[in-house]
Design an enzyme around this catalytic site. Structure first.
Site, short mmCIF file in Angstrom:
data_model
loop_
_atom_site.label_atom_id
_atom_site.label_comp_id
_atom_site.label_asym_id
_atom_site.label_seq_id
_atom_site.Cartn_x
_atom_site.Cartn_y
_atom_site.Cartn_z
CG ASP A 1 -2.21 0.83 0.90
OD1 ASP A 1 -2.14 1.72 0.01
OD2 ASP A 1 -3.26 0.63 1.53
C1 NOJ Z 1 -4.00 3.95 0.06
C2 NOJ Z 1 -5.19 3.04 0.16
O1 NOJ Z 1 -5.15 2.31 1.37
C3 NOJ Z 1 -5.30 2.06 -1.00
O2 NOJ Z 1 -6.51 1.37 -0.88
C4 NOJ Z 1 -5.19 2.78 -2.30
O3 NOJ Z 1 -5.37 1.89 -3.37
C5 NOJ Z 1 -3.85 3.46 -2.36
N1 NOJ Z 1 -3.75 4.44 -1.28
C6 NOJ Z 1 -3.60 4.16 -3.69
O4 NOJ Z 1 -4.39 5.27 -3.82
#
Ligand code: NOJ
Length: 756
Positions: free
Chosen positions: A294
């Site tokens: 993430d």
């Molecule tokens: C953080 C989020 O937790 C995740 O779900 C998302 O896909 C990413 N950022 C990218 O934006």
């Protein structure tokens, strides 16, 4: 010599894989994959360590605010040309993606870039939030909305969505509950599969399908206190029984990317969790895709306290089975660790192999620009057909919670209607969070929808009453109360639109309370005092606990956040053009103090006796009832349904038998209606404790007035299986209770025995 070899390999790569991309049979797929892996191995042989690490590097396009439109930061150009970027996120639009891909085609090996974006509930045609949409209990619809999102996103140059979020969410304080399919694991497996199929379609190599991503691996929804990003400390049983099955279902549906979660589980942050990413995902489940971290999550392991050293974190993550670094910028710095042998070349190659495999599967080596077509983008994005489907999905996502004396549906020729509440006139809030490229100006508000629906002579008066906002100064003002009360007094019916703004749920938007924010409840009290009939239209991301005067309102419609067609869909339900059919996929607590509260809980040694709910030494609260405000599976219709004659075709079954459960459903009201019939099972006695009931099947029926249908369910071994004390799937002989009903509490019951 080297240059000639590269060119030869590149032309071989560019022209020879296409034939196999559309392979259909499993044997052809295996042959196809074999060709792909051979090509990857050839590539690996000529890649430098830096180029390999580049493939594992995912960078942001530079966009921090989607309202400013697609963008490619100028500092990315040299990095791309040097082969240091494998993937870009937050990039979209044919022109911008083409530009980035052109830079990649000027790099030494011309390896195409993978473009990713959070296409969570629609691209420009914003659909209901995933939680809202799950209330339709209609998997074909979930698949269809994901399909349309993929058609639009792929037409705008996007290859990959960071969806579906398949995290089971049992805590409505957690803002990201809006992104999933609710609290039930079985339901979550079906939703995960439907959404993966929708995004990826039949064939990932087509230019109207995109790669899906099962996230967040794992148990991200189990954050302590419902606080986003927080620690998760759950038993192995809960991990395997509750949180993991939707991920497995996503794999079975063909998903080829996973995202690691931010949280730690029982002491191990997911981004460096070998047990999750290697032992479970690869060794046990045979997953062939890659895992992305993430945002910055490898770097965040510093804060978790495992190590403060970036190189150590990168090594841990790579060795654990993580293949792509989203924005920690750590993998790209690991060349020294590879050269010194701290990272084995096989480990690095394996991660690169997994990433390149997907680029082949998407057909990017055949044509890196295959998703860049201005005509397609213009024709497909926000097309009238897509809006029409968004409206259909939105209607089916609405849940009727209360309708005393059939106040709803309203008559179109009602003389005077007061519409109260800032959310009635809030384009942005109709879209919900993760609207990403969705635009407020595309949304139909509730007020617009009502105005367009009523007769020309009907007077619709709008008064804000109060403003729903995260800014306390604004949210606590009662300046608008008088005008709203006046409007209510002068009307025949009041439609009070209350709930949450879009920025009160979603990522990093946890709340400690589930009550109506600000002074909305006080306003509602004043409206109730006018004595006018009130329809409360809830517009919110997460479940709202209604209390006080809100409980006196005769009609309550849960409309969540429904996307671009919200206003039209809500008006269709309010005025009876669509008979509501949605049912909750999440329990609505009476107050946040009841959390955790979910339907499939375990039974305590001192359960409450239904006949004597205030008995002292029982597992209960002394200040509020222990049951929820609305149970899982709950939802009303403008018609009524009778459930009768629950029958089992036998009283006992053997492991390999099928037991038929049938029930008669009759539409006893005056309108056509759809009903979601739910089947639950309880294992009466087992070697480990089992939930009080578990959803095992459901069916959605359409019945005309007076019409009866018999619904049959088939129970097989799989429905009776559970994890033993050593966490292996087993079934045990003994008694089971079958419950069939309109929600998780209003059921008819029968029992049978599983015999050896
Ligand atoms: C953080 C989020 O937790 C995740 O779900 C998302 O896909 C990413 N950022 C990218 O934006």
């Amino acid at each position: 010599m080297k240059k000639t070899l590269v060119l030869f390999l590149m032309s071989a790569l560019l022209f020879s894989v296409g034939f196999a991309q559309n392979a259909k049979t499993p044997a052809e797929q295996i042959a196809n994959d074999k060709v792909i892996y051979q090509k990857i191995d050839s590539l690996l042989r000529i890649m430098t360590i830096e180029e390999k690490l580049g493939q594992l590097n995912q960078v942001n396009s530079g966009i921090s605010d989607h309202k400013k439109g697609a963008y490619l930061s100028p500092d990315l150009e040299p990095m791309i040309r040097e082969g240091k970027v494998g993937s870009i996120l937050n990039i979209y639009g044919v022109d911008v993606t083409r530009k980035a891909q052109e830079y990649a085609m000027q790099s030494r090996l011309k390896i195409p870039i993978l473009f990713g974006l959070d296409v969570i509930h629609g691209y420009r045609t914003t659909f209901p939030t995933p939680l809202a949409e799950s209330s339709s209990w209609d998997m074909a619809l979930l698949e269809e909305s994901a399909r349309i999102a993929a058609i639009e996103a792929s037409a705008a140059g996007v290859h990959w969505t960071f969806a579906p979020m398949v995290d089971v969410a049992r805590d409505p304080r957690w803002g990201r509950i809006i992104e999933g399919a609710g609290e039930d694991t079985y339901f979550g497996t079906l939703a995960a599969a439907a959404r993966v199929k929708g995004f990826q379609g039949e064939d990932l190599s087509l230019n109207n399908t995109i790669l899906a991503c099962a996230k967040h691996f794992a148990a991200y929804g189990g954050a302590e206190g419902g606080r986003d990003y927080n620690t998760v400390d759950i038993s192995e049983r809960t991990l395997h029984e509750t949180y993991l099955p939707p991920f497995k279902a996503a794999i079975d549906a063909g998903v080829l990317s996973f995202m690691a979660s931010f949280n730690e589980i029982a002491g191990m942050p997911s981004s460096v969790n070998r047990k999750l990413m290697t032992e479970i995902l690869r060794e046990k489940w045979g997953y062939k895709g890659f895992v992305v971290s993430d945002w910055g999550s490898i770097g965040e392991v510093r804060n978790h306290g495992i190590s403060k050293n970036d190189e150590t974190l990168g090594i841990l993550a790579l060795n654990a089975g993580l293949d792509m670094d989203m924005e920690s910028k750590i993998f790209i710095k690991l060349a020294g660790a590879v050269r010194s042998g701290k990272i084995k070349m096989e480990v690095l190659d394996e991660a690169v192999r997994r990433n390149l495999y997907i680029k082949f599967k998407l057909g990017l080596f055949d044509d890196p620009f295959r998703y860049c077509n201005n005509e397609r983008e213009k024709a497909l994005v926000l097309s009238p057909k897509h809006r029409e489907i968004a409206r259909k999905v939105a209607e089916r996502s609405i849940v009727l919670l209360k309708n005393e004396n059939n106040l709803l549906p309203l008559k179109r020729d009602t003389k005077r209607i007061a519409v109260i509440g800032s959310l009635a006139n809030a384009k942005r809030d109709m879209l919900g969070e993760w609207e990403v490229v969705g635009r407020p100006e595309d949304a139909i508000t509730i007020l617009d929808g009502i105005r367009a629906k009523v007769d020309s002579k009907t007077k619709v008066v709008y008064a804000e009453g109060c403003t729903v906002s995260r800014d306390e100064k604004v949210a606590l003002s009662d300046k608008g109360f008088n005008a709203a009360i006046q409007a209510a007094k002068n009307s025949d019916v009041v439609i009070a639109v209350m709930g949450e703004t879009a920025d009160m749920s979603g990522e990093a938007h946890s709340r400690s309370s589930l009550d109506l924010p600000g002074v909305q409840l006080e306003l509602l009290k004043k409206l109730v005092e006018t004595g006018k009939p009130i329809v409360l239209v809830l517009s919110n991301g997460r479940p709202i606990s209604l209390n006080g005067e809100a409980l006196k309102v005769p009609a309550v419609l849960e409309t969540w956040q429904l996307g671009v067609e919200a206003g039209n869909a809500i008006a269709n339900v309010l005025f009876g053009d669509y008979n509501p059919s949605g049912k909750l996929t999440v329990t609505v607590p009476r107050s946040a103090g009841q959390i955790p509260i979910f339907y499939n809980h375990k039974i305590s040694g001192r359960p409450i006796e239904p006949k004597n709910p205030t008995d002292r030494y029982k597992s209960r609260y002394i200040d509020i009832p222990s049951d929820p405000l609305y149970p899982f599976g709950y939802g009303l219709s403008y018609t009524t349904f009778a459930y009768r004659n629950l029958k089992l075709d036998k009283k006992s079954m053997k492991e390999n038998d099928t037991l038929k459960v049938s029930i008669e459903i009759e539409n006893t009201g005056k309108r056509n209606g759809e009903e979601i019939v739910q089947l639950y099972i309880n294992d009466f006695e087992a070697s480990v404790t089992r939930p009080v009931k578990e959803l095992k099947s459901f069916r959605k029926l359409t019945l005309s007035p007076g019409e009866k249908k018999i619904v049959d369910f088939m129970i097989t071994r799989k429905d009776l299986e559970f994890l033993s004390a050593s966490l292996t799937p087993i079934v045990e002989s003994g008694k089971f209770t079958v419950m069939v009903g309109r929600n998780s509490t209003d059921v008819l019951e029968e029992s049978f025995e599983l015999v050896p």
